[in-house]
Write an enzyme that holds these catalytic residues in place. Structure first.
Site, PDB file in Angstrom:
ATOM      1  N   LYS A  63      -9.071   9.809   1.234  1.00  0.00           N
ATOM      2  CA  LYS A  63      -8.964   8.347   1.155  1.00  0.00           C
ATOM      3  C   LYS A  63      -8.328   7.907  -0.174  1.00  0.00           C
ATOM      4  O   LYS A  63      -7.431   7.056  -0.217  1.00  0.00           O
ATOM      5  CB  LYS A  63     -10.354   7.721   1.312  1.00  0.00           C
ATOM      6  CG  LYS A  63     -10.460   6.265   0.937  1.00  0.00           C
ATOM      7  CD  LYS A  63      -9.570   5.410   1.817  1.00  0.00           C
ATOM      8  CE  LYS A  63      -9.372   4.033   1.236  1.00  0.00           C
ATOM      9  NZ  LYS A  63     -10.000   2.996   1.943  1.00  0.00           N
TER      10      LYS A  63
ATOM     11  N   CYS B 214      -8.398  -2.221  -3.277  1.00  0.00           N
ATOM     12  CA  CYS B 214      -8.250  -0.813  -2.888  1.00  0.00           C
ATOM     13  C   CYS B 214      -7.187  -0.112  -3.729  1.00  0.00           C
ATOM     14  O   CYS B 214      -7.498   0.739  -4.554  1.00  0.00           O
ATOM     15  CB  CYS B 214      -7.862  -0.716  -1.429  1.00  0.00           C
ATOM     16  SG  CYS B 214      -8.900  -1.707  -0.372  1.00  0.00           S
TER      17      CYS B 214
HETATM   18  N1  SAJ Z   1       2.543  -4.150  -2.003  1.00  0.00           N
HETATM   19  C1  SAJ Z   1       3.792  -4.190  -2.614  1.00  0.00           C
HETATM   20  N2  SAJ Z   1       4.825  -3.577  -1.976  1.00  0.00           N
HETATM   21  C2  SAJ Z   1       4.688  -2.970  -0.772  1.00  0.00           C
HETATM   22  C3  SAJ Z   1       3.429  -2.925  -0.170  1.00  0.00           C
HETATM   23  C4  SAJ Z   1       2.364  -3.536  -0.807  1.00  0.00           C
HETATM   24  O1  SAJ Z   1       3.954  -4.739  -3.710  1.00  0.00           O
HETATM   25  O2  SAJ Z   1       5.698  -2.470  -0.259  1.00  0.00           O
HETATM   26  C5  SAJ Z   1       1.399  -4.787  -2.684  1.00  0.00           C
HETATM   27  C6  SAJ Z   1       0.741  -5.895  -1.856  1.00  0.00           C
HETATM   28  O3  SAJ Z   1       1.412  -7.115  -2.055  1.00  0.00           O
HETATM   29  C7  SAJ Z   1      -0.662  -5.901  -2.413  1.00  0.00           C
HETATM   30  C8  SAJ Z   1      -0.904  -4.421  -2.728  1.00  0.00           C
HETATM   31  O4  SAJ Z   1       0.368  -3.821  -2.790  1.00  0.00           O
HETATM   32  O5  SAJ Z   1      -0.744  -6.630  -3.615  1.00  0.00           O
HETATM   33  C9  SAJ Z   1      -1.757  -3.707  -1.708  1.00  0.00           C
HETATM   34  O6  SAJ Z   1      -1.432  -4.121  -0.386  1.00  0.00           O
HETATM   35  P1  SAJ Z   1      -1.317  -3.101   0.834  1.00  0.00           P
HETATM   36  O7  SAJ Z   1      -0.922  -3.864   2.031  1.00  0.00           O
HETATM   37  O8  SAJ Z   1      -0.434  -1.971   0.465  1.00  0.00           O
HETATM   38  O9  SAJ Z   1      -2.738  -2.454   0.956  1.00  0.00           O
HETATM   39  P2  SAJ Z   1      -4.245  -3.016   1.037  1.00  0.00           P
HETATM   40  O10 SAJ Z   1      -4.823  -2.881  -0.333  1.00  0.00           O
HETATM   41  O11 SAJ Z   1      -4.345  -4.329   1.700  1.00  0.00           O
HETATM   42  O12 SAJ Z   1      -4.874  -1.917   2.019  1.00  0.00           O
HETATM   43  C10 SAJ Z   1      -4.798  -0.543   1.633  1.00  0.00           C
HETATM   44  C11 SAJ Z   1      -4.322   0.270   2.846  1.00  0.00           C
HETATM   45  N3  SAJ Z   1      -4.017   1.624   2.408  1.00  0.00           N
HETATM   46  C12 SAJ Z   1      -2.847   2.219   2.703  1.00  0.00           C
HETATM   47  O13 SAJ Z   1      -1.972   1.651   3.337  1.00  0.00           O
HETATM   48  C13 SAJ Z   1      -2.671   3.610   2.238  1.00  0.00           C
HETATM   49  C14 SAJ Z   1      -5.393   0.272   3.924  1.00  0.00           C
HETATM   50  O14 SAJ Z   1      -5.031   1.130   4.991  1.00  0.00           O
HETATM   51  C15 SAJ Z   1      -6.746   0.723   3.335  1.00  0.00           C
HETATM   52  O15 SAJ Z   1      -7.773   0.699   4.319  1.00  0.00           O
HETATM   53  C16 SAJ Z   1      -7.107  -0.249   2.237  1.00  0.00           C
HETATM   54  O16 SAJ Z   1      -6.097  -0.154   1.223  1.00  0.00           O
HETATM   55  C17 SAJ Z   1      -8.459   0.136   1.670  1.00  0.00           C
HETATM   56  O17 SAJ Z   1      -9.429  -0.554   2.009  1.00  0.00           O
HETATM   57  O18 SAJ Z   1      -8.554   1.143   0.970  1.00  0.00           O
END
Ligand code: SAJ
Length: 416
Positions: A214, A268
């Protein structure tokens, strides 16, 4: 035949616990939800929800109306306990496991032979073993898996939640699930529980591996976003459009760069990599560097806004979005919050904030001078600089003519 789980208790009714409780209840299983927040408990018992997540309100309302879901502040006996409480970090990025410990201490008195405990909270490697040890300290009358392996009276496993906010109900059911037991029997019993609602595959392993998997998933995403964010700084210096560069690079069959943005937020990805770094500081140069790159990105955005405000003598700035990502209300670790806070502290001008998912500014912003939460039209009408911080649907739909004559700082590449 007697059903394997006649009653399931879910401890922590937040972004993961409440949807999990609701999905289980929707399968006809009586679920007792537990939360320390009395208001949350009251709201759920009225069939209402305290978080924004598509379709969750409907599911909770019908589960409560059907008598399958109830919430309380105290733990009652059940056949399985799912722990879904937060695991934030404390000072110096040290994991703070107090809420897991409190949940364990809460359930210990009602534990009986044959029960299953699953830790779903994202946890540093070794936490599930600690849970077993803490329980043994409280219940000397029962044998736990760290002592008795497959012969234990109680089964304990770790199965990290992997659901993406905004798609939680879908992903809870569809995603494959890593299920790590303190013994093989623990993993099998936990997989039996997930068989009640998961259509994806249950992949059995040890608790330690599941814990690391994870953390690795989220650290991997953080490193990839850090690469994109670093590239955005390089492009800024070299006068290249970073989104076009990423789009073109991603046409290579083996390249898949994520999107740059204002920084990385949420509970996360901005947190979990530190759990690996804390356990193996000397081995995590890249993981720690990625955290630093992503944490520094909001400062670069603030600098760009300051420069624009100075260059164009603008005193009113519209900041669109406060949540940590699109179409949700979650402000935890949000880079947008950090950015507007810096603008206020540095007294850059009046900042008109638009965030359709909240009704009032959060505690950390509400007493700062120069910040105002306003409707989108007012912000666009009154501001000389428009900063897009979150790619919420209503912002994507803004008529470009509304932005004409204004200085645009688009941190998400939406208005290219
Ligand atoms: N972000 C970027 N660029 C991207 C993707 C995301 O800047 O290309 C930023 C988003 O704006 C945000 C942050 O990253 O600020 C995180 O967003 P996210 O959509 O990547 O992830 P979370 O935190 O909402 O959810 C993640 C997910 N993990 C993965 O995709 C590996 C989710 O599957 C997990 O269940 C969750 O963390 C968790 O609870 O751990």
């Amino acid at each position: 035949m007697k059903p394997s789980f006649e009653k399931i208790s879910v401890l922590g009714l937040g972004y993961v616990g409440l949807p999990t409780a609701a999905v289980l209840a929707s399968r006809g299983i009586p679920v007792a939800g537990v939360d320390i927040n009395v208001q949350t408990v009251d709201l759920i018992n009225q069939g209402k929800v305290h978080i924004v997540e598509p379709d969750l309100d409907i599911m909770v309302r019908s589960a409560v109306a059907a008598g399958k879901l109830r919430a309380a502040v105290a733990v009652e006996p059940a056949d399985a306990f799912i722990i879904a409480v937060p695991t934030p970090f404390a000072n110096e990025h040290k994991p703070d496991l107090r809420q897991i410990r409190a949940a364990v201490e809460g359930l210990a008195p009602v534990l009986k032979k044959g029960d299953l405990i699953i830790v779903e909270s994202t946890s540093p490697v070794g936490t599930t073993e600690s849970v077993s040890e803490w329980l043994a300290g409280q219940r000397a009358d029962l044998a736990f898996p760290h002592q008795a392996g497959d012969e234990a009276d109680v089964q304990i496993a770790h199965s990290p939640e992997r659901v993406l906010p905004g798609r939680v109900l879908l992903e809870l059911v569809r995603n494959d699930r890593v299920v790590g037991g303190l013994s093989a029997r623990c993993a099998e019993r936990a997989a039996e529980l997930y068989g009640l609602f998961v259509d994806g595959e249950c992949l059995l392993t040890s608790a330690r591996t599941a814990e690391l998997v994870k953390l690795a998933e989220n650290a991997y995403r953080d490193v990839n976003i850090a690469f994109a964010n670093e590239l955005s700084l390089v492009c800024g210096r070299l006068n290249v459009d970073v989104w076009e560069a990423v789009e073109l690079a991603n046409r290579h069959p083996r390249v898949d760069i994520l999107n740059p943005g204002p920084g990385v937020g949420g509970h996360c990805i901005a947190v979990d990599p530190w759990f690996i770094a804390d356990s193996a500081p000397a081995e995590t140069t890249l993981i720690q560097a990625a955290r630093q790159v992503n944490d520094a990105k909001p400062d670069h955005v603030v600098e760009a806004i300051k420069k624009a405000a100075e260059a164009f003598s603008v005193s009113r700035i519209a900041c669109l979005g406060l949540s940590y990502k699109a179409d949700i209300d979650d402000l935890r670790e949000s880079p947008a919050v950090k950015i507007v806070k810096s603008l206020a502290l540095d007294k850059i001008g009046e900042v008109l904030i638009v965030e359709p998912h909240i009704r009032a500014l959060p505690e950390e912003l509400k007493n700062l001078c120069g910040l105002k939460l306003v409707e989108m039209d007012a912000a666009l009408d009154q501001s000389g600089i428009v900063v897009l911080l979150v790619d919420h649907q209503p912002f994507k739909a803004i008529d470009r003519a509304r932005l004409q004559g204004k200085v645009i700082i688009d941190t998400r590449g939406v208005w290219r």
